[in-house]
Design a protein around this motif. Structure first.
Motif, PDB file in Angstrom:
ATOM      1  N   THR A 273     -14.421  15.946 -72.986  1.00 26.94           N
ATOM      2  CA  THR A 273     -13.800  14.670 -73.352  1.00 26.94           C
ATOM      3  C   THR A 273     -12.638  14.887 -74.308  1.00 26.94           C
ATOM      4  N   GLN A 274     -12.853  15.753 -75.278  1.00 28.84           N
ATOM      5  CA  GLN A 274     -11.802  16.073 -76.257  1.00 28.84           C
ATOM      6  C   GLN A 274     -10.582  16.670 -75.554  1.00 28.84           C
ATOM      7  N   PHE A 275     -10.826  17.567 -74.611  1.00 26.68           N
ATOM      8  CA  PHE A 275      -9.757  18.206 -73.849  1.00 26.68           C
ATOM      9  C   PHE A 275      -8.957  17.160 -73.072  1.00 26.68           C
ATOM     10  N   ARG A 276      -9.657  16.269 -72.409  1.00 31.00           N
ATOM     11  CA  ARG A 276      -8.976  15.223 -71.629  1.00 31.00           C
ATOM     12  C   ARG A 276      -8.110  14.334 -72.517  1.00 31.00           C
ATOM     13  N   LEU A 277      -8.604  14.035 -73.710  1.00 33.38           N
ATOM     14  CA  LEU A 277      -7.831  13.190 -74.624  1.00 33.38           C
ATOM     15  C   LEU A 277      -6.580  13.904 -75.122  1.00 33.38           C
ATOM     16  N   HIS A 278      -6.676  15.197 -75.342  1.00 31.32           N
ATOM     17  CA  HIS A 278      -5.479  15.961 -75.719  1.00 31.32           C
ATOM     18  C   HIS A 278      -4.431  15.908 -74.615  1.00 31.32           C
ATOM     19  N   ILE A 279      -4.861  16.067 -73.374  1.00 32.30           N
ATOM     20  CA  ILE A 279      -3.898  16.029 -72.268  1.00 32.30           C
ATOM     21  C   ILE A 279      -3.255  14.657 -72.171  1.00 32.30           C
ATOM     22  N   ALA A 280      -4.056  13.612 -72.299  1.00 35.71           N
ATOM     23  CA  ALA A 280      -3.513  12.251 -72.236  1.00 35.71           C
ATOM     24  C   ALA A 280      -2.511  12.012 -73.358  1.00 35.71           C
ATOM     25  N   ALA A 281      -2.836  12.466 -74.564  1.00 37.88           N
ATOM     26  CA  ALA A 281      -1.922  12.288 -75.698  1.00 37.88           C
ATOM     27  C   ALA A 281      -0.645  13.097 -75.499  1.00 37.88           C
ATOM     28  N   ALA A 282      -0.771  14.312 -74.983  1.00 35.83           N
ATOM     29  CA  ALA A 282       0.409  15.139 -74.738  1.00 35.83           C
ATOM     30  C   ALA A 282       1.340  14.480 -73.736  1.00 35.83           C
ATOM     31  N   ARG A 283       0.778  13.910 -72.695  1.00 30.89           N
ATOM     32  CA  ARG A 283       1.608  13.221 -71.708  1.00 30.89           C
ATOM     33  C   ARG A 283       2.270  11.999 -72.343  1.00 30.89           C
ATOM     34  N   HIS A 284       1.538  11.323 -73.224  1.00 25.18           N
ATOM     35  CA  HIS A 284       2.072  10.123 -73.871  1.00 25.18           C
ATOM     36  C   HIS A 284       3.246  10.432 -74.783  1.00 25.18           C
ATOM     37  N   VAL A 285       3.153  11.532 -75.541  1.00 20.44           N
ATOM     38  CA  VAL A 285       4.211  11.867 -76.513  1.00 20.44           C
ATOM     39  C   VAL A 285       5.206  12.884 -75.966  1.00 20.44           C
ATOM     40  N   ALA A 286       4.981  13.332 -74.734  1.00 21.63           N
ATOM     41  CA  ALA A 286       5.893  14.281 -74.070  1.00 21.63           C
ATOM     42  C   ALA A 286       6.050  15.581 -74.859  1.00 21.63           C
ATOM     43  N   LYS A 287       4.911  16.162 -75.240  1.00 20.08           N
ATOM     44  CA  LYS A 287       4.900  17.470 -75.885  1.00 20.08           C
ATOM     45  C   LYS A 287       3.954  18.389 -75.112  1.00 20.08           C
ATOM     46  N   PRO A 288       4.290  19.654 -74.958  1.00 14.61           N
ATOM     47  CA  PRO A 288       3.455  20.565 -74.171  1.00 14.61           C
ATOM     48  C   PRO A 288       2.128  20.883 -74.849  1.00 14.61           C
ATOM     49  N   LEU A 289       1.219  21.406 -74.041  1.00 21.92           N
ATOM     50  CA  LEU A 289      -0.127  21.730 -74.480  1.00 21.92           C
ATOM     51  C   LEU A 289      -0.286  23.215 -74.761  1.00 21.92           C
ATOM     52  N   ILE A 290      -1.122  23.543 -75.733  1.00 20.07           N
ATOM     53  CA  ILE A 290      -1.537  24.915 -75.999  1.00 20.07           C
ATOM     54  C   ILE A 290      -3.014  24.995 -75.639  1.00 20.07           C
ATOM     55  N   ILE A 291      -3.328  25.777 -74.601  1.00 22.61           N
ATOM     56  CA  ILE A 291      -4.667  25.776 -74.026  1.00 22.61           C
ATOM     57  C   ILE A 291      -5.420  27.049 -74.388  1.00 22.61           C
ATOM     58  N   HIS A 292      -6.648  26.848 -74.862  1.00 26.30           N
ATOM     59  CA  HIS A 292      -7.608  27.925 -75.106  1.00 26.30           C
ATOM     60  C   HIS A 292      -8.713  27.796 -74.069  1.00 26.30           C
ATOM     61  N   THR A 293      -9.042  28.885 -73.384  1.00 21.42           N
ATOM     62  CA  THR A 293     -10.178  28.859 -72.461  1.00 21.42           C
ATOM     63  C   THR A 293     -10.953  30.157 -72.576  1.00 21.42           C
ATOM     64  N   ARG A 294     -12.271  30.031 -72.626  1.00 24.11           N
ATOM     65  CA  ARG A 294     -13.135  31.215 -72.681  1.00 24.11           C
ATOM     66  C   ARG A 294     -14.428  30.909 -71.945  1.00 24.11           C
TER      67      ARG A 294
END
Length: 263
Positions: A110-131
């Motif tokens: 849920t947190q990840f999805r909200l970051h993506i939505a906010a990034a699209r809203h403010v037009a700033k790229p994402l920094i993704i961590h995956t493990r």
């Protein structure tokens, strides 16, 4: 030829305890700019402190998947904090199933999805961590149309197939000191395959110091070793890697390129 460290944590100990010397060593080794990355919303103050000390430092805002945080106001908080001067990206965010420690993966997702939505809203790229969460990371990036905004898979350690899929989703791939480790031949093979215009380098300092500093506290000045390793792997000059990754950084992080503090 200037270098850019696309991911470090200058506000973490021990770097913050000797920050002026750390920044001076970075510039002495040719590091022109650094991106100081958030792992929690409370990081915004310490990151701003570093940015005030040195205009070559940019910042991000986000919550690492292993960090506790509510989701009720997260979208609004990210959108608000991302407007601060020098903040050029959202993250680091993503999924980390390595140390769940009883956590429900639903919170991370849920947190990840909200970051993506906010990034699209403010037009700033994402920094993704995956493990240990490759399949779910890809699925959420697709579900939430992360392609529209793009970003970077930082400290990349995944497979060539995963790399191809994130490249198809309009993301860059960043390599850290791990690529210099003797045991990381498979990762070096992936590094050889990444298109030149999608390649970034980082330290993830104070973690993951590259050879020949492995086991020490990492710092941005060591990003030159990552650049040299990629130059060797890809059969090009160190200068080519430095120039390419710096150009890619400013093309991806457009607010950094336009930042009036940029020197």
């Amino acid at each position: 030829m200037p270098l850019v460290d696309s991911h470090c944590h200058l506000h973490f100990a021990p770097l913050r305890d000797d920050i002026d010397a750390v920044l001076a060593r970075a510039h002495e080794r040719g590091v022109s700019h650094m991106l100081c990355v958030s792992v929690g919303l409370s990081d915004i103050g310490p990151i701003q402190d570093v940015m005030r000390r040195d205009p070559s430092v940019f910042g991000s805002v986000g919550i690492h998947p292993n960090e506790a945080g509510g989701t009720d106001s997260l979208f609004d908080d990210l959108a608000r904090l991302s407007t601060h001067e020098g903040i050029v990206a959202l993250g680091e965010t993503g999924l980390d199933y390595y140390r769940l420690e009883g956590q429900d993966v639903t919170r991370q997702q849920t947190q990840f999805r909200l970051h993506i939505a906010a990034a699209r809203h403010v037009a700033k790229p994402l920094i993704i961590h995956t493990r240990e969460a490759a399949a779910d990371t890809l699925q959420i990036l697709r579900d939430e149309h992360a392609r529209d905004i793009g970003g970077v898979l930082h400290c990349f350690t995944e497979s060539a197939d995963f790399a191809r899929q994130v490249l198809d989703l309009n993301f860059c791939i960043s390599f850290s000191g791990i690529v210099t480790f003797k045991s990381a031949q498979a990762l070096r093979d992936v590094a050889r395959l990444v298109p030149e215009d999608r390649l970034l380098i980082e330290t993830d300092a104070p973690y993951l110091a590259p050879v020949p500093h492995r086991g020490q506290s990492n710092e941005p000045s060591y990003v030159s070793h990552v650049a040299q390793c990629l130059a060797d792997v890809r059969g090009v000059s160190w200068e080519r890697i430095a120039e390419t990754t710096a150009d890619n950084f400013f093309r991806l992080f457009k607010d950094a390129a336009a930042d009036p503090r940029r020197t």
